[in-house]
Design an enzyme around this catalytic site. Structure first.
Site, PDB file in Angstrom:
ATOM      1  CB  ALA A  47       2.819 -10.354 -16.702  1.00 35.31           C
TER       2      ALA A  47
ATOM      3  CG  HIS B 186     -16.122 -10.067   0.621  1.00 33.42           C
ATOM      4  ND1 HIS B 186     -17.497  -9.928   0.642  1.00 33.42           N
ATOM      5  CD2 HIS B 186     -15.807 -10.419  -0.646  1.00 33.42           C
ATOM      6  CE1 HIS B 186     -17.987 -10.207  -0.551  1.00 33.42           C
ATOM      7  NE2 HIS B 186     -16.980 -10.499  -1.356  1.00 33.42           N
TER       8      HIS B 186
ATOM      9  CB  THR C 237      -0.870  -4.253  -1.869  1.00 32.13           C
ATOM     10  OG1 THR C 237       0.544  -4.088  -1.708  1.00 32.13           O
ATOM     11  CG2 THR C 237      -1.175  -5.688  -2.278  1.00 32.13           C
ATOM     12  CE  LYS C 238       2.644  -1.249   1.552  1.00 33.98           C
ATOM     13  NZ  LYS C 238       3.930  -1.349   2.236  1.00 33.98           N
TER      14      LYS C 238
END
Length: 196
Positions: free
Chosen positions: A161, A113, A166-167
């Site tokens: 786990a 979002h 994020t990259k």
């Protein structure tokens, strides 16, 4: 008569994945593949599932083309096995290769979002920001991991786990943590995983 009724009820409630009418909803639904009920799916025609792939119960695959105006697709390869409570949320396209193992409670998302705090529009109604996600052949994604938008996970990599990826990750790597970082890479000369 009771046994026939029980069989029909079981077929309808729990085994719709075996019925041709269910499989025809998809762009492609491979042989010997199944998705266990209950499940939530939107935009069936934008989803392709290869052969011999299993998705366990309480999973959801949602594509948000009606919000983005894009033509995102979800493509899943052959011989994959995905655990319970898988969430695939596609604003951009999501491609998952062959022979991929995904544990339970995993999130794969290619959207987020908008986060403009100065806007009068609440975050949940702001425009989606979308970037494609690619998971290469032979990867293993651990329990409760999150794969975020714009990420490419290279061939035969492992995500620990509870990791938040994020990259992008190069092939033959092990990552862990939040945000996920490379902790090992496979050395083909020494034939072993080595710490980074």
């Amino acid at each position: 008569m009771k046994n026939i009724f029980r069989f029909i009820k079981n077929l309808i409630l729990f085994r719709l994945e075996y019925l041709p009418c269910f499989k025809r909803k998809f762009e492609y639904f491979g042989e010997k593949s199944m998705i266990h009920y209950p499940l939530m799916i939107s935009n069936f025609k934008d989803i392709s599932i290869g052969n011999n792939t299993t998705i366990l119960a309480n999973s959801r695959i949602q594509i948000f083309n009606y919000l983005t105006g894009d033509k995102a697709k979800v493509t899943i390869g052959n011989n994959c096995y995905f655990g319970f409570h898988l969430s695939i949320l596609a604003g951009g396209s999501i491609s998952i290769g062959n022979d991929v193992l995904i544990a339970s409670n995993v999130l794969i998302t290619s959207e987020n979002h908008g986060i403009d705090p100065e806007s009068s529009i609440p975050y949940m109604n702001q425009n989606l920001e979308c970037k494609d996600v690619v998971i290469g052949d032979g990867c293993w994604i651990g329990e409760k991991a999150s794969i975020l938008s714009g990420v490419t996970i290279g061939e035969k990599s492992i995500v620990g786990a509870n990791s938040v990826v994020t990259k992008s990750i190069p092939p033959f790597s092990i990552v862990a943590g939040s945000p996920a970082k490379i902790i090992k890479k496979y050395n083909f000369e020494n034939h072993r995983w080595e710490k980074i």
